[in-house]
Structure formats: structure tokens, C-alpha cells
Design a protein around this motif. Structure first.
Motif, PDB file in Angstrom:
ATOM      1  N   LYS A 331       0.828  -1.210   0.000  1.00  0.00           N
ATOM      2  CA  LYS A 331       0.000   0.000   0.000  1.00  0.00           C
ATOM      3  C   LYS A 331       0.861   1.259   0.000  1.00  0.00           C
ATOM      4  CE  LYS A 331      -3.758  -2.450   0.197  1.00  0.00           C
ATOM      5  NZ  LYS A 331      -4.592  -2.617  -1.011  1.00  0.00           N
ATOM      6  N   LYS A 332       1.932   1.227  -0.766  1.00  0.00           N
ATOM      7  CA  LYS A 332       2.820   2.379  -0.858  1.00  0.00           C
ATOM      8  C   LYS A 332       2.955   2.802  -2.314  1.00  0.00           C
ATOM      9  CE  LYS A 332       5.673   1.454   3.226  1.00  0.00           C
ATOM     10  NZ  LYS A 332       7.055   1.212   3.729  1.00  0.00           N
ATOM     11  N   GLU A 333       2.943   4.087  -2.513  1.00  0.00           N
ATOM     12  CA  GLU A 333       3.109   4.640  -3.846  1.00  0.00           C
ATOM     13  C   GLU A 333       4.397   5.447  -3.900  1.00  0.00           C
ATOM     14  OE1 GLU A 333       1.549   4.309  -6.585  1.00  0.00           O
ATOM     15  OE2 GLU A 333      -0.571   3.831  -6.234  1.00  0.00           O
ATOM     16  N   GLN A 334       5.014   5.480  -5.063  1.00  0.00           N
ATOM     17  CA  GLN A 334       6.122   6.372  -5.322  1.00  0.00           C
ATOM     18  C   GLN A 334       5.726   7.291  -6.468  1.00  0.00           C
ATOM     19  OE1 GLN A 334       9.838   4.376  -5.903  1.00  0.00           O
ATOM     20  NE2 GLN A 334       9.600   3.052  -4.129  1.00  0.00           N
ATOM     21  N   ILE A 335       6.254   8.489  -6.419  1.00  0.00           N
ATOM     22  CA  ILE A 335       5.907   9.465  -7.447  1.00  0.00           C
ATOM     23  C   ILE A 335       6.688   9.166  -8.715  1.00  0.00           C
ATOM     24  CG2 ILE A 335       5.951  11.904  -8.050  1.00  0.00           C
ATOM     25  CD1 ILE A 335       5.694  12.495  -5.037  1.00  0.00           C
ATOM     26  N   GLY A 336       5.982   8.884  -9.788  1.00  0.00           N
ATOM     27  CA  GLY A 336       6.618   8.550 -11.055  1.00  0.00           C
ATOM     28  C   GLY A 336       6.536   9.649 -12.094  1.00  0.00           C
ATOM     29  N   LYS A 337       5.646  10.632 -11.863  1.00  0.00           N
ATOM     30  CA  LYS A 337       5.507  11.756 -12.791  1.00  0.00           C
ATOM     31  C   LYS A 337       5.477  13.056 -12.005  1.00  0.00           C
ATOM     32  CE  LYS A 337       3.338   9.962 -16.969  1.00  0.00           C
ATOM     33  NZ  LYS A 337       2.247  10.171 -17.940  1.00  0.00           N
ATOM     34  N   VAL A 338       6.244  14.016 -12.474  1.00  0.00           N
ATOM     35  CA  VAL A 338       6.310  15.317 -11.809  1.00  0.00           C
ATOM     36  C   VAL A 338       6.130  16.415 -12.851  1.00  0.00           C
ATOM     37  CG1 VAL A 338       7.696  16.884 -10.411  1.00  0.00           C
ATOM     38  CG2 VAL A 338       7.878  14.415 -10.054  1.00  0.00           C
ATOM     39  N   ALA A 339       5.210  17.309 -12.576  1.00  0.00           N
ATOM     40  CA  ALA A 339       4.981  18.475 -13.437  1.00  0.00           C
ATOM     41  C   ALA A 339       5.374  19.730 -12.665  1.00  0.00           C
ATOM     42  CB  ALA A 339       3.521  18.547 -13.856  1.00  0.00           C
ATOM     43  N   PHE A 340       6.353  20.454 -13.183  1.00  0.00           N
ATOM     44  CA  PHE A 340       6.733  21.746 -12.616  1.00  0.00           C
ATOM     45  C   PHE A 340       5.908  22.820 -13.326  1.00  0.00           C
ATOM     46  CE2 PHE A 340      10.562  19.143 -12.022  1.00  0.00           C
ATOM     47  CZ  PHE A 340      10.790  19.323 -10.668  1.00  0.00           C
ATOM     48  N   VAL A 341       5.146  23.571 -12.565  1.00  0.00           N
ATOM     49  CA  VAL A 341       4.171  24.485 -13.157  1.00  0.00           C
ATOM     50  C   VAL A 341       4.405  25.915 -12.674  1.00  0.00           C
ATOM     51  CG1 VAL A 341       1.727  25.045 -13.362  1.00  0.00           C
ATOM     52  CG2 VAL A 341       2.456  22.643 -13.315  1.00  0.00           C
ATOM     53  N   ALA A 342       4.666  26.809 -13.594  1.00  0.00           N
ATOM     54  CA  ALA A 342       4.693  28.235 -13.279  1.00  0.00           C
ATOM     55  C   ALA A 342       3.273  28.766 -13.426  1.00  0.00           C
ATOM     56  CB  ALA A 342       5.645  28.976 -14.213  1.00  0.00           C
ATOM     57  N   PRO A 375      13.621   6.440 -12.493  1.00  0.00           N
ATOM     58  CA  PRO A 375      12.755   6.479 -13.687  1.00  0.00           C
ATOM     59  C   PRO A 375      11.611   7.470 -13.550  1.00  0.00           C
ATOM     60  CG  PRO A 375      12.205   4.587 -12.327  1.00  0.00           C
ATOM     61  CD  PRO A 375      13.380   5.254 -11.651  1.00  0.00           C
ATOM     62  N   ILE A 376      11.957   8.738 -13.477  1.00  0.00           N
ATOM     63  CA  ILE A 376      10.964   9.784 -13.268  1.00  0.00           C
ATOM     64  C   ILE A 376      10.702  10.505 -14.592  1.00  0.00           C
ATOM     65  CG2 ILE A 376      10.324  11.820 -11.941  1.00  0.00           C
ATOM     66  CD1 ILE A 376      10.818   9.361 -10.251  1.00  0.00           C
ATOM     67  N   GLN A 377       9.430  10.677 -14.925  1.00  0.00           N
ATOM     68  CA  GLN A 377       9.053  11.535 -16.040  1.00  0.00           C
ATOM     69  C   GLN A 377       8.716  12.919 -15.494  1.00  0.00           C
ATOM     70  OE1 GLN A 377       6.020   8.424 -17.670  1.00  0.00           O
ATOM     71  NE2 GLN A 377       6.482   9.805 -19.358  1.00  0.00           N
ATOM     72  N   PHE A 378       9.267  13.942 -16.114  1.00  0.00           N
ATOM     73  CA  PHE A 378       8.941  15.295 -15.666  1.00  0.00           C
ATOM     74  C   PHE A 378       8.889  16.232 -16.862  1.00  0.00           C
ATOM     75  CE2 PHE A 378      13.571  15.071 -15.460  1.00  0.00           C
ATOM     76  CZ  PHE A 378      13.949  16.241 -16.099  1.00  0.00           C
ATOM     77  N   GLU A 379       8.081  17.272 -16.714  1.00  0.00           N
ATOM     78  CA  GLU A 379       8.000  18.328 -17.715  1.00  0.00           C
ATOM     79  C   GLU A 379       7.717  19.658 -17.023  1.00  0.00           C
ATOM     80  OE1 GLU A 379       5.605  17.878 -21.168  1.00  0.00           O
ATOM     81  OE2 GLU A 379       6.235  15.815 -21.562  1.00  0.00           O
ATOM     82  N   HIS A 380       7.918  20.741 -17.757  1.00  0.00           N
ATOM     83  CA  HIS A 380       7.661  22.084 -17.245  1.00  0.00           C
ATOM     84  C   HIS A 380       6.493  22.697 -18.013  1.00  0.00           C
ATOM     85  CE1 HIS A 380      11.815  21.286 -16.026  1.00  0.00           C
ATOM     86  NE2 HIS A 380      11.638  22.173 -15.066  1.00  0.00           N
TER      87      HIS A 380
END
Length: 461
Positions: A331-342, A375-380
Motif C-alpha cells: 500500500k505504498k506509492e512512489q511518485i513517477g511523474k512530476v509536473a513543474f508548473v509556473a 525512472p521519473i518523467q517530468f516536464e515544465h
């Protein structure tokens, strides 16, 4: 093809441990849990309000908002509803809309809110349609005060370590200009007197006043931020603490050190540890909101501090792709996608937004360094939760309603693409745009939210 088989296997294995009344949920429901991380004034409340309004208007009223969101085609949406998340207060959507109707921006978040957006979609594939006539796509959102985020890193420090680092911060950078009053209190304080409740409160109230003043001046890295919230469940009046001079923190037998060390441990154990366990876990997607305009409006030093703050905050969360075992059994999640938002991107002309995106990319460098070898996906992204400005008479101008209710035009110089391009002592005034009367239409005209959701919902193909 392999990804589809793996996804089906995940659901099949999960189904084996469920009772029959839960079986349908496994195959008919797709759940996305988001945590929206943002410092104070970053626009979390407005983004939530706009998101709910956009999705409901898109499905219930047929508005063509969120045009790029192909993962939720309007023609397939049967229903959308908002539901609470157990253990959280309901997000005050109606209160926020009422505030906008009065011409006021939504109140800042001072408590943890949680809600679900449940979007029911028609099945299109013939085989799936016979097995299950619909699919529920569930968005679970957790909203919490930005002040909590800056406090979580204090869990990894002793009181003496935190005190020394706090002194270093308020003696350098932009904080040094707002900490003079606090330093005068400390310099004139008699630490030979025992730490009675009255003397402790005198010191704590003086330090809290510094925190309040610094926050008003755009300082982002303030600890403990929880002391700034009247709604906080932590009793800072009874268990408050402040940084102490190193001559005291280096002496573990000193009465003031003992008193504040005890209060600091109480803060960690009774407030921060339970907070991290309950709020900052079980999420697989993260939106990090950044208000670059707060720094641009003050100084380059403010922007450098914002970069430092985001770097520290990245240590709060667990990053990596969750396996079936960790999701279903542990029952644990890890963050796999991160969106940096201005946020608030419409406060500058369109021709300056590439510069703003470039600046955002540099501000997040330290935070993104935490993703190395993961293995992180990220975008701005640049996002306008509400389009409060209009195009001006030239490419460098915008029009908006100012604090006096006048519809005015402002012309802008170029926004710096990098921190080095911003001269020392320079600042870029930000228009104080008011809530427009046609606020709902302007929410539906908001920009960037569809691209943001498209990225977060995408399967990574």
C-alpha cells in the motif's frame, strides 16, 4: 502490447485478493492520485477551483474547454461528480466560487483538503463494452498549506542543527533585511533568566513576528511555517521554540537549550511525523506549483532562495516507479511523474512566456537533481488557472482590471531567461489584476491545464 499485458496482469493479480463486491472496481476504475505541492501564494486554491469548474463545464454544459485533453473525450463522458476522500475535509469549491462572485480571490489554504473527481466514460471497445459498460476515471487530489511543506525537512534535524541553519538563513540572502527586529530582541534578551512560560512566549512571539513580516516580503523558506497558521493543530503557544545563539545551542546543559530542544522534539513527534505519514504519501503524480512572479517582483536573491527552497522540498517526497507489489500489498506509492508548473502565466505578454519557461527550468534544477538515476518523467508547464488579462495594443503589452476597477494597459520589458540576466537590485513589477466580473468565462479560457492533465494521465508511450 507488452505494457497492455502487464497492466492486465496487474489488475488480475489485484483482483485475486478482493471480494466479489469489489471485483468490478478493479476492472472498471482507473485511479490517479495527485499531490499538488506549492508554497504559500503559489495559486493552489485557484488551480483546484478552476480544474473542477473546467471539468464539470466540459461534461455537463458542453463547453469546449481543455481542448487538448484527448484522454477524456467529451463525447464519451457520461457523468462527472465530486466526492470526498475519507479522512479529509471537503475542498471548499462553492466557497471559492462565491468569493470570486464577490470579486475576491479564494482564501489561502490553511488546512488539508481532499476530494475526488469521478469521471464516468463510455466503453468504446466492443469486448470491453460487453464486459463492463463504463469506466470510472478517478482523480484524487490532496491540497494542503504551503507552510507545511517547508517544515517537513525539519524532521531530519536535531534542534541544534535546525537552530544553526535558521540563523545562517536569516543572516544571509533576502531574509537579512527583515530579521533586524528579531536580532535586536535576541541581543537584548537575558538568557541568564530561567525559561519560564512567559519568557518563552516573549521570545516565540518575537520570532513569529519576523516570520510574518518576512512572508509578506516574499520570503519562501521560513521555518516553522506551521507557526504562521492560526488553524494549525500544533500548539505553538505552549510548545513554541526559536533559533538560539550558538553559545547556547553548543551547551546541552543550558536551561534554554533543554527547554527548546524538548519543544522541538514535541513538534517533530506530535506534529511533523504524523503530518508526513498522513498527507505526504500514497501519491503517484505530483504537481509542483511555482510562483516566479513573487521573486521577479522583489529581487534576484528571492529567486535564488526559491530555487534553494524547491531543492529542499524535493527531499520530502519518495520518487520512483511503483511496482504492483508496493501498490497492492505494501500500500505504498512512489511518485513517477512530476509536473513543474509556473502559475499566473497570463500576467505577462505572450511573447515573454518562452523566457518565463526558461527561468522556471533553471529554478527547478536543484529539485530535478533528486531524480538522477530514477525512472521519473517530468516536464515544465506554464498555466493560467484563469485568464485575467487580455492582449494589449502591442506584443509587449497586456490589458487587465486594476485594483481601482479600471481597465488599463501595461507594457513590459523582457523577462529574464536566466537568473544571471536579472541585474542585482532590479525587479519586475507584477500587475495586481483583480477578479474579472466574467470570471467563469475566464476560468474556461484558462491556458495550460489541458496540457498538464494530458501529461499526467498519459501512459508514457
Amino acid at each position: 502490447m507488452q505494457k497492455n499485458i502487464a497492466a492486465l496482469l496487474d489488475k488480475t493479480l489485484a483482483a485475486a485478493s478482493l471480494t466479489s463486491d469489489k471485483l468490478a472496481d478493479v476492472f472498471s476504475k482507473e485511479t490517479h492520485r495527485f499531490t499538488i505541492t506549492g508554497l504559500s501564494r503559489s495559486g493552489k486554491s485557484m488551480l483546484f477551483t478552476s480544474l473542477v469548474t473546467m471539468l464539470k463545464s466540459r461534461s455537463e454544459e458542453g463547453y469546449a474547454c481543455l481542448p487538448l485533453l484527448r484522454y477524456l473525450p467529451p463525447s464519451q463522458v457520461l457523468d462527472i461528480r465530486v466526492a470526498p476522500i475519507e479522512g479529509y475535509k471537503a475542498f471548499p469549491q462553492l466557497d471559492n466560487l462565491a468569493a470570486l462572485e464577490r470579486g475576491q480571490w479564494p482564501a489561502a489554504t490553511e488546512e488539508a483538503y481532499g476530494f475526488k473527481l469521478i469521471v464516468r466514460l463510455k466503453q468504446t471497445a466492443s469486448l470491453k463494452r460487453h464486459v463492463m459498460p463504463h469506466t470510472d476515471v478517478v482523480f484524487e487530489f490532496i491540497d494542503y498549506p504551503g507552510e507545511w511543506i517547508t517544515d517537513i525537512p525539519m524532521l531530519s534535524k536535531t534542534y541544534a542543527q535546525w537552530s544553526d541553519s535558521a540563523w545562517a538563513q536569516l543572516s544571509s540572502g533576502p531574509q537579512q533585511y527583515f530579521a533586524e527586529g528579531w536580532k535586536q530582541v535576541v541581543n537584548s534578551f537575558d538568557f541568564e533568566q530561567p525559561p519560564s512560560p512567559a519568557r518563552i512566549q516573549q521570545l516565540v512571539h518575537a520570532y513569529r513576528q519576523y516570520l510574518i513580516d518576512a512572508k509578506k516580503q516574499g520570503i519562501s523558506l521560513l521555518q516553522p511555517g506551521s507557526f504562521l497558521l492560526d488553524s494549525s493543530d500544533f500548539d505553538w503557544q505552549a510548545f513554541g521554540f526559536t533559533p538560539l545563539p550558538s553559545s547556547i545551542t553548543s551547551d546541552v546543559s543550558h536551561p534554554w537549550y533543554k527547554a527548546f530542544d524538548t519543544h522541538f522534539v514535541t513538534f517533530q513527534q506530535q506534529w511533523l511525523a504524523p503530518l508526513k505519514q498522513s498527507i505526504f504519501k500514497e501519491t503517484d503524480k505530483q504537481i509542483i506549483l511555482v510562483d516566479l512572479f513573487e521573486g521577479l517582483n522583489h529581487s534576484r536573491q528571492h529567486l535564488y532562495q526559491l530555487k534553494e527552497t524547491l531543492s529542499h522540498l524535493a527531499d520530502t517526497f519518495v520518487y520512483g516507479q511503483s511496482s504492483w507489489f508496493s501498490r497492492t500489498v505494501l500500500k505504498k506509492e512512489q511518485i513517477g511523474k512530476v509536473a513543474f508548473v509556473a502559475t499566473k502565466a497570463d500576467l505577462i505578454p505572450v511573447n515573454q512566456r518562452d523566457n518565463l519557461l526558461s527561468l522556471l527550468t533553471q529554478i527547478t534544477e536543484g529539485a530535478r537533481a533528486r531524480f538522477d538515476n530514477k525512472p521519473i518523467q517530468f516536464e515544465h508547464f506554464l498555466v493560467s488557472a484563469m485568464q485575467v488579462t487580455d492582449d494589449g495594443s502591442n506584443d509587449s503589452a497586456i490589458r487587465y482590471t486594476d485594483s481601482q476597477g479600471r481597465y488599463v494597459e501595461s507594457t513590459f520589458e523582457s523577462v529574464p531567461r536566466t537568473l544571471k540576466e536579472m541585474e542585482e537590485g532590479a525587479h519586475f513589477p507584477v500587475p495586481q489584476a483583480q477578479v474579472p466580473r466574467d470570471y467563469k468565462a475566464r476560468i474556461l479560457a484558462g491556458k495550460g491545464v489541458d496540457r498538464l492533465l494530458q501529461f499526467l494521465l498519459g501512459k508514457g508511450e
